[in-house]
Design an enzyme around this catalytic site. Structure first.
Site, mmCIF file in Angstrom:
data_model
loop_
_atom_site.group_PDB
_atom_site.id
_atom_site.type_symbol
_atom_site.label_atom_id
_atom_site.label_comp_id
_atom_site.label_asym_id
_atom_site.label_seq_id
_atom_site.Cartn_x
_atom_site.Cartn_y
_atom_site.Cartn_z
ATOM 1 N N ASN A 34 0.835 -1.192 0.000
ATOM 2 C CA ASN A 34 0.000 0.000 0.000
ATOM 3 C C ASN A 34 0.877 1.252 0.000
ATOM 4 O O ASN A 34 1.594 1.519 0.968
ATOM 5 C CB ASN A 34 -0.903 0.032 1.240
ATOM 6 C CG ASN A 34 -1.643 1.356 1.371
ATOM 7 O OD1 ASN A 34 -2.639 1.592 0.711
ATOM 8 N ND2 ASN A 34 -1.129 2.255 2.217
ATOM 9 N N GLU A 35 0.855 1.965 -1.107
ATOM 10 C CA GLU A 35 1.439 3.309 -1.242
ATOM 11 C C GLU A 35 2.953 3.377 -1.083
ATOM 12 O O GLU A 35 3.503 4.462 -0.895
ATOM 13 C CB GLU A 35 0.756 4.296 -0.282
ATOM 14 C CG GLU A 35 -0.724 4.505 -0.614
ATOM 15 C CD GLU A 35 -1.402 5.563 0.241
ATOM 16 O OE1 GLU A 35 -0.781 6.077 1.194
ATOM 17 O OE2 GLU A 35 -2.572 5.881 -0.043
ATOM 18 N N ASP A 36 3.637 2.254 -1.176
ATOM 19 C CA ASP A 36 5.100 2.314 -1.071
ATOM 20 C C ASP A 36 5.730 2.960 -2.307
ATOM 21 O O ASP A 36 6.755 3.637 -2.205
ATOM 22 C CB ASP A 36 5.675 0.914 -0.844
ATOM 23 C CG ASP A 36 5.359 0.389 0.554
ATOM 24 O OD1 ASP A 36 4.707 1.124 1.327
ATOM 25 O OD2 ASP A 36 5.745 -0.741 0.869
#
Length: 856
Positions: A432-434
């Site tokens: 998630n959102e890395d």
């Protein structure tokens, strides 16, 4: 075969557990099992409730202590020849040292990896055994590990950056919707197993014919120990459908089961959810050694990414059993900060709310846990598609560390093996959102570089996890399920709205745009977006009570809203749209919930409009952030921690109904010439469209439109707009017309309320309805109804009013209303069904939007 004797014995070790802090002398009994230290300390009143007031701060010491857990259990009376004894730990949180009868048998440092240890030589046969587990502080261990690797570029959003090196639920370190509560303990079951041989894993691949009239299931079993053959049996509703027997070769057996005219598994609203059972039985010389069963759903699931008509980029939609599916749904975070107390019944209650809200997809977010079996079982049964993240979120993970990479690989293998039989899971995503974090920090990332080893030499080594380790694991273990590098991911960057999925946070975060402009903020698949609101008043009372802190802007209220800048953002969106006050608290709660409902309604309404049929799947999914909370909080959740729906839940349900009709007002300006700034005419138009998500076309429906003066309720427009055809499984533009706005309303668009009705061929049954208000409600001249009639019959409430009413909601203690957010216009009566024993003489309250300037 003859001779049946299952020799695999599994004994749950759930009794006689005690715990203590390492420096204490006194052991105390646990509150439950599985468990964690906060639950046990709460049980013995050693800590205050972390969810009450600001007690979270008072319990932080728990996360920096060493905790011991111990049980004593009877060993087996004897161990049969050629049998082994194994201790199985489903989950240890997190840095755990396990000692059996004084001998260390295991060290574990990953919360997500189940561990199995052979203890045949350590077990006391016929006597008492002592099992002791020491849990070191994850906080301190993480900080020390971080110190060892100074060459890594540590950084993250939310929590402390030391979390990046600790394979523990990342939200335990605190998030912008949840508290910092660093748990420890045996959070999943512990078993003692005795066997000579066992089925280590039962799994399968499924291939459904393009015609859907047959399916091939390759049933597989991996064996530990000896065994000559495995019998596979596929059944449905207790009736055997197919059987097959395979020899065990190199600890593996597999056979092909062909099913003609299979009963297919569909997402909710598209069909039924039949679940077959696959049973494998291991035999040796006619003796049954072990039996394992798993449920499965036969379905064909494909993620379609292809060129679009009249638009750049590619589609990103799921096709289930040849049906293109618009995925309206939600994001899921863990349903409690203390996971062991989430029951199977609570999981099912959550997911039933999801299904009842017309949602068909839930994204298991990457900062929580690989959820409990009960969660996925409920999703299978209810027809909810699962987008499954791997557990990495909002940071730069230290993949240069060899031991860390190996732990991640083991974690991925273990959890994919556990989850892969669930038909609900249709996609795995790496994080998630890395990738968003990488972009924000300008970490080195060249998509064109495919030399995986070189990625480890950059300052973004986490790429190796998502594009190498997880690719390899999913390719081997779930080759038929799509793997996505991350969420969001696609295109030239993570904000590219033309490829892959996006997180649309330019409402609330980012540019903080108007939610009325969501039509400008679409993407191929919007996997996150949202708006905050206060929870139910009863939920607020569960953490603030009736004391001096019980007002909207109190310190405790702010403490239970973890979003940075929430004060100005929540107030800003309210001020932009509503005439509001923070007092009384009940009214402020209502205002925040109405604003959240209006925001999400706009998003779903506009994005469903973009689902326009084959080759025009411009937006194919919208997953609101978020469906749930992990504690009683002021957050983006549309259902609060206590399973109390906010108004937005009902707004989402309405906008995801199979058939909807919607409108949007637009103002077109026409200057008299190119020089003037004064002589400009304004043309107000109303655009109408409908979404038919049924699988059959609707012919000869009628669009009927009325308009009313909001001041006195007078009807100013009433017209049939003719017959319309709604194509199956897509939206259809129904045209546009001038906003009715003559002398009766002083040519003021803010006095006009328009309602569209979509009627069936006979003109009698209402297929859909939508009420269009001026975009900015604070400019509307709302009036208190002189006649607001509420009629109560058994399990139904009927409501009518003499003037347009915005945001009405019913109130009755102990009663749940199926659709509890609605707008009223004159000349109609809305009937709302109720659950909970509503009687004809009961009094039901109606609350609705009425600015303070209007006298009650």
């Amino acid at each position: 075969m003859s001779g049946k004797s299952n020799t695999h014995v599994v004994i749950p070790l759930k009794a006689n557990w005690h715990f203590k802090e390492a420096e204490d002398d006194t052991w105390l009994p646990v509150s439950q099992f599985p468990t964690n230290v906060h639950l046990d300390l709460l049980h013995h009143k050693k800590i205050p409730d972390p969810f009450w007031a600001q007690n979270e701060s008072a319990v932080q010491w728990v996360g920096e202590k060493v905790w011991l857990y111990r049980t004593k259990f009877d060993g087996p009376a004897s161990i049969p020849e050629k049998h082994k004894v194994v201790l199985s730990f489903e989950g240890l949180d997190t840095f755990a040292t396990v000692v059996l009868n004084g001998a260390e048998i295991l060290k574990s440092d990953n919360m997500f990896i189940p561990r199995r240890v052979a203890v045949t030589d350590n077990i006391i046969v016929g006597g008492k055994n002592t099992l002791e587990i020491t849990f070191d502080s994850a906080w301190i261990a993480g900080k020390k590990l971080q110190e060892q690797f100074t060459d890594h570029k540590w950084g993250c959003w939310n929590g402390d950056s030391s979390r990046l090196v600790v394979r523990k639920a990342q939200y335990h370190y605190g998030w912008d919707w949840g508290p910092t509560l660093l748990t420890a303990g045996p959070w999943r079951p512990v078993y003692l197993e005795i066997y000579s041989s066992r089925i280590e894993d039962l799994y399968f691949t499924t291939q459904v014919a393009d015609t859907l009239d047959s399916a091939q299931i390759v049933a597989k079993a991996d064996i530990e120990g000896t065994g000559s053959s495995v019998t596979f049996e596929l059944s449905l509703d207790s009736e055997v459908v197919k059987t097959g027997t395979a020899k065990v070769v190199d600890q593996h057996a597999e056979t092909v089961l062909r099913v003609e005219k299979p009963q297919l598994w569909y997402p909710a609203t598209y069909g039924k959810q039949p679940l077959y059972q696959l049973k494998a039985t291991l035999h040796q010389d006619g003796v049954e050694l072990d039996t394992v069963s798993k449920r499965l759903g036969i379905r064909k699931a494909v993620l379609v990414q292809r060129d679009l008509k009249d638009a750049p980029g590619t589609s990103f939609f799921f096709e289930i059993n040849n049906i293109p599916v618009f995925c309206g749904g939600s994001n899921w975070i863990p349903a409690d900060s203390f996971i062991p107390r989430i029951t199977a019944e609570r999981y099912r209650s959550w997911l039933k709310l999801v299904r009842d809200g017309n949602e068909i997809m839930v994204r298991v977010w990457g900062g929580g846990i690989y959820e409990e079996d009960a969660f996925y079982d409920a999703a299978d049964e209810l027809g909810i598609l699962i987008w499954q993240d791997f557990m990495f979120a909002c940071g730069n993970y230290p993949a240069r560390i060899p031991a860390f990479r190996e732990s991640v690989r083991e974690e991925a293998i273990a959890n994919v093996k556990r989850l892969r039989h669930h038909p609900s899971i249709v996609i795995y995503a790496g994080n998630n959102e890395d990738y968003q974090y990488q972009e924000s920090e300008h970490l080195e990332y060249d998509p064109g570089n495919q030399d995986a080893d070189s990625w480890l030499k950059t300052d973004f080594p986490a790429r190796y996890i998502y594009e190498k380790i997880l690719v390899d694991v999913t390719k081997e273990l779930v080759p038929d399920t799509y793997y996505h590098f991350g969420s969001p991911y696609g295109g030239k960057d993570t904000t590219d709205a033309t490829v892959g999925d996006i997180h649309q946070w330019n409402v609330w975060h980012g540019r903080q745009e108007r939610y009325q402009d969501f039509h400008k903020l679409s993407g191929r698949f919007v996997s996150e977006f949202g708006m905050e609101a206060f929870p139910d008043e009863k939920t607020i009372d569960s953490f603030v009570g009736q004391g001096t802190e019980r007002y909207a802007l109190s310190k405790t209220m702010d403490f239970h809203n973890k979003a940075t800048g929430h004060e100005k953002r929540l107030a800003g969106y309210l001020a932009e749209n509503f005439d509001f006050s923070t007092r009384p608290l009940k009214q402020y709660i209502y205002m925040t919930q109405l604003m959240q409902a209006e925001c999400l309604s706009a998003a779903y309404r506009f994005w469903r409009r973009n689902w326009k049929g084959p080759g025009r799947e411009y937006t194919s999914g919208a997953l609101v952030w978020q469906i749930n909370d992990c504690w009683p909080a002021i957050s983006w959740a549309i259902i609060d921690y206590n399973l109390r729906p906010k108004l937005a839940y009902h707004a989402v349900k309405q906008n995801l109904a199979p058939i909807t009709v919607d409108m949007k007002r637009e103002v077109h300006t026409h200057p008299q010439d190119k020089y003037t700034r004064v002589y400009i005419s304004h043309e107000h138009q109303v655009y109408v469209w409908a979404s038919n998500f049924l699988l059959q076309k609707i012919d000869n429906a009628t669009l009927h439109v009325k308009a009313f003066d909001v001041v006195d309720g007078a009807k100013i427009y009433d017209k049939d707009h003719g017959r319309v055809t709604l194509e199956a499984n897509q939206s259809t533009e129904l045209g546009h017309f001038p906003l009715p706005m003559g002398s009766k309303v002083d040519h003021d668009p803010n006095r006009v309320v328009v309602v569209a009705y979509l009627l069936d061929e006979d003109g009698k049954k209402q297929l859909a309805r939508f009420v269009s208000w001026p975009d900015v409600l604070k400019y509307v001249q709302f009036q208190k109804p002189k006649q607001l009639q509420v009629r109560v019959s058994e399990n139904t409430v009927s409501v009518s009013a003499d003037v347009p009413v915005k945001g009405a909601t019913l109130e009755k203690e102990g009663v749940e209303f199926e659709d509890n957010l609605f707008d009223l216009v004159p000349e109609e009566t809305l009937s709302i069904k109720a659950r909970g024993g509503l009687q004809p003489n009961d009094q039901v309250g109606v609350h609705y939007y009425l600015p303070d300037r209007v006298v009650e």
